[in-house]
Design a protein around this motif. Structure first.
Motif, PDB file in Angstrom:
ATOM      1  N   GLY A 138       0.791  -1.229   0.000  1.00  0.00           N
ATOM      2  CA  GLY A 138       0.000   0.000   0.000  1.00  0.00           C
ATOM      3  C   GLY A 138       0.817   1.269   0.000  1.00  0.00           C
ATOM      4  O   GLY A 138       0.261   2.360  -0.165  1.00  0.00           O
ATOM      5  N   TYR A 139       2.135   1.152   0.171  1.00  0.00           N
ATOM      6  CA  TYR A 139       3.001   2.335   0.174  1.00  0.00           C
ATOM      7  C   TYR A 139       3.858   2.350  -1.090  1.00  0.00           C
ATOM      8  O   TYR A 139       4.362   1.319  -1.524  1.00  0.00           O
ATOM      9  N   ALA A 140       4.022   3.520  -1.668  1.00  0.00           N
ATOM     10  CA  ALA A 140       4.698   3.667  -2.953  1.00  0.00           C
ATOM     11  C   ALA A 140       6.197   3.854  -2.776  1.00  0.00           C
ATOM     12  O   ALA A 140       6.663   4.426  -1.784  1.00  0.00           O
ATOM     13  N   LEU A 141       6.961   3.372  -3.762  1.00  0.00           N
ATOM     14  CA  LEU A 141       8.407   3.563  -3.739  1.00  0.00           C
ATOM     15  C   LEU A 141       8.766   5.044  -3.753  1.00  0.00           C
ATOM     16  O   LEU A 141       9.756   5.461  -3.132  1.00  0.00           O
ATOM     17  N   ASN A 142       7.984   5.837  -4.455  1.00  0.00           N
ATOM     18  CA  ASN A 142       8.271   7.267  -4.513  1.00  0.00           C
ATOM     19  C   ASN A 142       8.183   7.905  -3.133  1.00  0.00           C
ATOM     20  O   ASN A 142       8.974   8.783  -2.774  1.00  0.00           O
ATOM     21  N   ASP A 143       7.208   7.464  -2.340  1.00  0.00           N
ATOM     22  CA  ASP A 143       7.072   7.984  -0.975  1.00  0.00           C
ATOM     23  C   ASP A 143       8.251   7.549  -0.105  1.00  0.00           C
ATOM     24  O   ASP A 143       8.753   8.330   0.713  1.00  0.00           O
TER      25      ASP A 143
END
Length: 462
Positions: free
Chosen positions: A348-353
């Motif tokens: 649910g968490y993005a690599l960009n974040d």
């Protein structure tokens, strides 16, 4: 409960004491790291380091050759690692299986490793098997090619190819290291290819290509031999002369000239793999083993990750819980270095974040520097790792041969140890600002068909 490791004092180190080299300590200041050794060189250039430690009735023999993947050429990669396998297949006077019989078969052990800069073979055996172990090492140094034919070469070539399949091509995230190196270094750079080599290069290599590589690099004048443990030095010298003395000196070796690598800008790439979840790799070019910045870079890695309270680990894994894993560290080769981070997001968490969060943590460290507590913990961690590494004969043999091979001084470990203890908060802040810049490689490894999960602006690589 998190336990704080306090720095190890000189008194404690002396209780652990190791045995040690070289020059006497300053007046009134006992030398905390002591590994006594003697250097013995044969006329053919073979350098041996003898270190007696009668704590246990065992002895380690290690043969360190100053050759690794960086000594290969584009289109002819994988040779150094190939010989790591070939060296255990029998030699002129030692049949296939004899090496295992005279080491593992008597309660000992043997193995070998290859990296960018060196190839390392080692045996630990009961003390009364020292002579046979030296004979085995001498026989494969001097007479390996007597028993190396095309059939044996092809068999080992196939084993290495299968090792690549098992350890690189068919392992989740297995190609990440190879892709990063090819992107970080210019094409043809000696550190730009993987140690294991490519399938195509291994297939194309002729028998004479491989044998020529061995003749140049596996000669007495390119080797450093360590004998560490329970043995008689006079007898060991006699055996060294008996088994190695007649081996011919090799030709002069021209080492590759390796320029420092810098990147002017960030390069973002994405690789589609057979993986269930994405992963982010961030890599900066840094400095090699001989750089004065190397100890501070290593301390920087421990401050950012490792313990539960390290900056990346605490923030991303425990406080914000956006990552399942966060690691960082300095990787030092003889002529180059890399500082890398690996971040695995929670579902649910993005690599960009994750990339943005990691950058924020790094920028704060670059501005403020580490705290006294962080520096103390990181230094103690490195000190403990060093002391753990020299508890065994094998650990001491590795340090002595690396010092002799890379620095011309088997006792160089003492300088490295003191350099680690001398790192200051200002040193860590300085190297963070010097090396952790916008010039870096950001690799997103994502499930096949899901390049949208990569960090924004990533270029697809195959």
């Amino acid at each position: 409960m998190q336990t704080t490791i306090q720095p190890i004092t000189s008194a404690v180190v002396l209780l652990l004491t190791v045995i040690a080299a070289g020059r006497p300590a300053a007046q009134g200041k006992p030398d905390p790291i002591r590994i006594p050794f003697e250097v013995y060189t044969l006329p053919n250039g073979l350098t041996s380091i003898l270190s007696v430690d009668k704590s246990t009735p065992t002895v380690t023999v290690s043969a360190w050759y100053h050759v690794g993947s960086k000594n290969e050429l584009p289109g002819r990669t994988g040779f150094a690692h190939l010989f790591e396998h070939v060296m255990f297949t029998g030699s002129g006077h030692a049949a296939y299986g004899e090496h295992d019989r005279l080491t593992n078969g008597v309660g000992g052990s043997n193995n070998g490793t290859t990296d960018n800069d060196r190839t390392y073979y080692f045996e630990t055996v009961p003390s009364n098997y020292l002579e046979s172990t030296l004979w085995l090492e001498a026989d494969r140094m001097g007479f390996l090619l007597d028993k190396l034919d095309l059939a044996k070469l092809n068999a080992q070539r196939d084993i290495v190819k299968n090792e690549r399949r098992q350890g690189v091509d068919n392992v989740p995230y297995g190609r990440a290291r190879e892709i990063i190196s090819a992107t970080l270094y210019p094409k043809g750079h000696p550190y730009s290819w993987d140690v294991i080599g490519s399938m195509d290069d291994l297939s194309a290599a002729s028998e004479e290509d491989v044998k020529s590589f061995f003749r140049l690099y596996y000669a007495p004048n390119n080797a450093f031999l360590a004998i560490v443990g329970d043995f008689d030095p006079a007898q060991a010298k006699a055996w060294l002369g008996k088994y190695f003395g007649d081996l011919p000196k090799g030709n002069a070796i021209v080492r590759p000239k390796i320029a420092a690598v810098t990147l002017e800008a960030e390069r973002r790439i994405v690789y589609e793999d057979r993986v269930p979840l994405p992963r982010l790799y961030i890599t900066w070019p840094t400095a090699g083993l001989k750089s004065a910045d190397e100890p501070a870079l290593s301390i920087l890695g421990s401050i950012l990750s490792g313990s539960r309270t390290a900056r990346l680990t605490k923030a991303l894994v425990y406080d914000e819980q956006v990552a399942t894993q966060a690691s960082s560290g300095q990787s030092s080769s003889e002529d180059a270095g890399e500082f890398g981070m690996t971040l695995s997001p929670r579902p649910g968490y993005a690599l960009n974040d994750l990339l943005s969060a990691a950058d924020t943590i790094v920028e704060r460290l670059k501005t403020e520097g580490p705290t006294a507590d962080e520096l103390q913990k990181a230094t103690a961690n490195r000190e403990l790792a060093f002391l753990n590494g020299i508890q065994s004969n094998l650990g001491k043999a590795r340090l002595l041969t690396e010092g002799a091979g890379y620095y011309g001084d088997p006792g160089n470990f003492k300088k490295d140890y003191q350099a680690t203890l001398a790192v200051t908060a200002a040193d860590v802040k300085r190297v963070a600002n010097k090396y952790l810049t916008k010039g870096r490689v950001v690799l997103s490894v994502v499930p096949a068909g899901k390049t949208d999960l990569a960090a924004r602006g990533s270029e697809v690589v195959r």
